[in-house]
Design a protein around this motif. Structure first.
Motif, short mmCIF file in Angstrom:
data_model
loop_
_atom_site.label_atom_id
_atom_site.label_comp_id
_atom_site.label_asym_id
_atom_site.label_seq_id
_atom_site.Cartn_x
_atom_site.Cartn_y
_atom_site.Cartn_z
N GLY A 6 -82.44 22.84 87.20
CA GLY A 6 -83.02 23.18 88.49
C GLY A 6 -83.69 22.04 89.22
O GLY A 6 -84.33 22.24 90.25
N GLN A 7 -83.56 20.82 88.70
CA GLN A 7 -84.22 19.66 89.29
C GLN A 7 -83.21 18.60 89.74
O GLN A 7 -82.20 18.37 89.06
CB GLN A 7 -85.16 18.99 88.30
CG GLN A 7 -86.49 19.67 88.08
CD GLN A 7 -87.41 18.79 87.24
OE1 GLN A 7 -87.03 18.30 86.17
NE2 GLN A 7 -88.62 18.57 87.71
N ASP B 180 -90.42 14.68 90.93
CA ASP B 180 -91.86 14.94 90.87
C ASP B 180 -92.53 14.27 89.66
O ASP B 180 -93.71 14.51 89.39
CB ASP B 180 -92.14 16.44 90.85
CG ASP B 180 -91.50 17.14 89.66
OD1 ASP B 180 -90.68 16.49 88.95
OD2 ASP B 180 -91.78 18.33 89.43
N GLU B 181 -91.79 13.44 88.94
CA GLU B 181 -92.35 12.76 87.77
C GLU B 181 -91.96 11.29 87.74
O GLU B 181 -91.76 10.70 86.68
CB GLU B 181 -91.88 13.46 86.48
CG GLU B 181 -90.37 13.58 86.37
CD GLU B 181 -89.90 14.34 85.14
OE1 GLU B 181 -90.74 15.01 84.50
OE2 GLU B 181 -88.69 14.27 84.83
N LEU B 182 -91.88 10.69 88.92
CA LEU B 182 -91.47 9.30 89.01
C LEU B 182 -92.62 8.35 88.68
O LEU B 182 -93.75 8.56 89.13
CB LEU B 182 -90.96 8.99 90.43
CG LEU B 182 -89.69 9.71 90.88
CD1 LEU B 182 -89.41 9.40 92.34
CD2 LEU B 182 -88.50 9.32 90.01
N PRO B 183 -92.36 7.28 87.94
CA PRO B 183 -93.38 6.25 87.74
C PRO B 183 -93.46 5.38 88.99
O PRO B 183 -92.63 5.50 89.90
CB PRO B 183 -92.83 5.45 86.55
CG PRO B 183 -91.35 5.58 86.70
CD PRO B 183 -91.10 6.97 87.24
N GLU B 184 -94.43 4.50 89.04
CA GLU B 184 -94.48 3.53 90.14
C GLU B 184 -93.28 2.59 90.01
O GLU B 184 -92.99 2.10 88.91
CB GLU B 184 -95.79 2.74 90.08
CG GLU B 184 -95.95 1.73 91.20
CD GLU B 184 -97.25 0.96 91.13
OE1 GLU B 184 -97.42 0.01 91.91
OE2 GLU B 184 -98.08 1.31 90.28
N LEU B 185 -92.59 2.35 91.11
CA LEU B 185 -91.39 1.53 91.08
C LEU B 185 -91.67 0.13 91.64
O LEU B 185 -92.42 -0.02 92.61
CB LEU B 185 -90.27 2.19 91.90
CG LEU B 185 -89.84 3.59 91.45
CD1 LEU B 185 -88.72 4.11 92.35
CD2 LEU B 185 -89.39 3.58 90.00
N LEU B 186 -91.05 -0.87 91.02
CA LEU B 186 -91.18 -2.25 91.49
C LEU B 186 -90.41 -2.45 92.80
O LEU B 186 -89.64 -1.61 93.24
CB LEU B 186 -90.65 -3.21 90.43
CG LEU B 186 -91.47 -3.39 89.16
CD1 LEU B 186 -90.75 -4.33 88.20
CD2 LEU B 186 -92.87 -3.93 89.48
N PHE B 187 -90.62 -3.63 93.37
CA PHE B 187 -89.97 -4.04 94.62
C PHE B 187 -90.29 -3.02 95.72
O PHE B 187 -91.40 -2.50 95.75
CB PHE B 187 -88.45 -4.18 94.40
CG PHE B 187 -88.08 -4.97 93.18
CD1 PHE B 187 -88.15 -6.35 93.17
CD2 PHE B 187 -87.67 -4.35 92.00
CE1 PHE B 187 -87.83 -7.11 92.05
CE2 PHE B 187 -87.34 -5.08 90.87
CZ PHE B 187 -87.43 -6.46 90.89
N MET C 244 -79.56 23.96 93.34
CA MET C 244 -79.16 22.57 93.60
C MET C 244 -79.49 22.20 95.04
O MET C 244 -80.08 21.14 95.31
CB MET C 244 -77.67 22.38 93.33
CG MET C 244 -77.17 20.98 93.65
SD MET C 244 -75.38 20.92 93.90
CE MET C 244 -75.20 21.85 95.44
N TYR C 245 -79.10 23.07 95.98
CA TYR C 245 -79.39 22.79 97.38
C TYR C 245 -80.89 22.79 97.65
O TYR C 245 -81.40 21.96 98.42
CB TYR C 245 -78.69 23.81 98.28
CG TYR C 245 -77.23 23.49 98.52
CD1 TYR C 245 -76.86 22.39 99.30
CD2 TYR C 245 -76.22 24.27 97.97
CE1 TYR C 245 -75.53 22.08 99.53
CE2 TYR C 245 -74.87 23.97 98.20
CZ TYR C 245 -74.54 22.87 98.98
OH TYR C 245 -73.21 22.57 99.20
N GLU C 246 -81.62 23.68 97.02
CA GLU C 246 -83.08 23.71 97.19
C GLU C 246 -83.71 22.42 96.67
O GLU C 246 -84.64 21.88 97.29
CB GLU C 246 -83.66 24.91 96.45
CG GLU C 246 -83.37 26.26 97.10
CD GLU C 246 -83.96 27.43 96.34
OE1 GLU C 246 -84.23 28.47 96.97
OE2 GLU C 246 -84.15 27.30 95.10
N ALA C 247 -83.21 21.92 95.54
CA ALA C 247 -83.75 20.69 94.95
C ALA C 247 -83.52 19.50 95.88
O ALA C 247 -84.38 18.62 96.00
CB ALA C 247 -83.12 20.43 93.59
#
Length: 251
Positions: free
Chosen positions: A32-33, A144-151, A190-193
């Protein structure tokens, strides 16, 4: 920009297009994500999107396909070029080079890199996330669980998602993100995500069935808490026709 040791050598030997890189946003759908594939640089706790350089002997699309195949193990990949990131000061180069000093020698960084962004839609279950010599891991993360991204990769990811949402009525997202057989609730989720909002389930099913892009099978999904839903699969020819006409604008 993620580069492997052979690519560092290629840069030194002028085998790549100078100051041009690719950054790839690889989307998958699971539980569902909407998920995105990220890489963690070797010996650090810093994350970024997968990407790489463009060799003198290959087109942009070929370079993107090569990078995506290395990360996913897939050969036939749906990908779209969505934007070029060419600001003269895209991110703090000194800060990034210090964080990754143990991985990439400081003199190997471009003074300025122009990056072409691609997004890919892949079947989550078929992907084998694969790190390279410059990374410790390659993992799926939910939005909704992303770490801080470089660049400037947070901006690149946001831009890719915006493009996907704008093109949702014209791109075969279901054909690439869903398994061969799926239930109507799974398709709706899927479309909602992707859209980041709820959809009316009754109207959704009614309009999807009216469009003719799916075919109902006789098989039902077992083990669900409620009434067992039927499996569906795509009518590829009809799906293509509907996408070309833009008739899925109601999603």
């Amino acid at each position: 920009m993620i580069v492997s040791n052979p690519e560092l050598l290629a840069i030194q030997n002028s085998e790549v297009v100078p100051q041009l890189t690719l950054d790839c946003v690889i989307f998958g759908f699971h539980a569902g994500q909407l998920k995105v594939l990220l890489v963690k640089w070797k010996g650090t706790n810093f994350w970024s999107l997968p990407g790489g350089v463009v060799r003198q002997s290959e087109s942009l699309n070929d370079a993107a396909t090569r990078i995506l195949t290395q990360r996913t193990g897939l050969v036939d990949i749906f990908l779209r070029q969505f934007h070029t990131f060419g600001d003269s000061n895209r991110y703090d180069k000194e800060s990034v080079s210090e964080k990754l000093a143990s991985v990439v020698p400081k003199h190997m960084w471009y003074d300025r890199a122009i990056s072409v962004g691609y997004y890919a839609l892949v079947n989550y279950a078929q992907v084998f996330p694969t790190p390279d010599e410059m990374s410790d891991s390659c993992e799926w993360r939910g939005l909704d669980e992303l770490p801080e991204l470089l660049f400037d990769h947070s901006e690149i990811l946001k831009t890719a998602l915006d493009y996907l949402r704008k093109e949702i009525a014209h791109q075969p997202v279901g054909l690439n993100l869903l398994p061969l057989k799926f239930t109507m609730p799974e398709m709706m989720r899927m479309y909602e995500a992707i859209l980041g909002r709820k959809i009316d389930p009754r109207n959704f099913q009614k309009k999807i069935l009216k469009s003719g892009i799916v075919i109902k099978s006789k098989e039902v999904k077992k083990g669900t808490a409620h009434r067992s839903p039927f499996f569906y699969y795509f009518d590829n020819k009809k799906y293509g026709e509907v996408l070309q006409s833009g008739s899925l604008f109601f999603i």
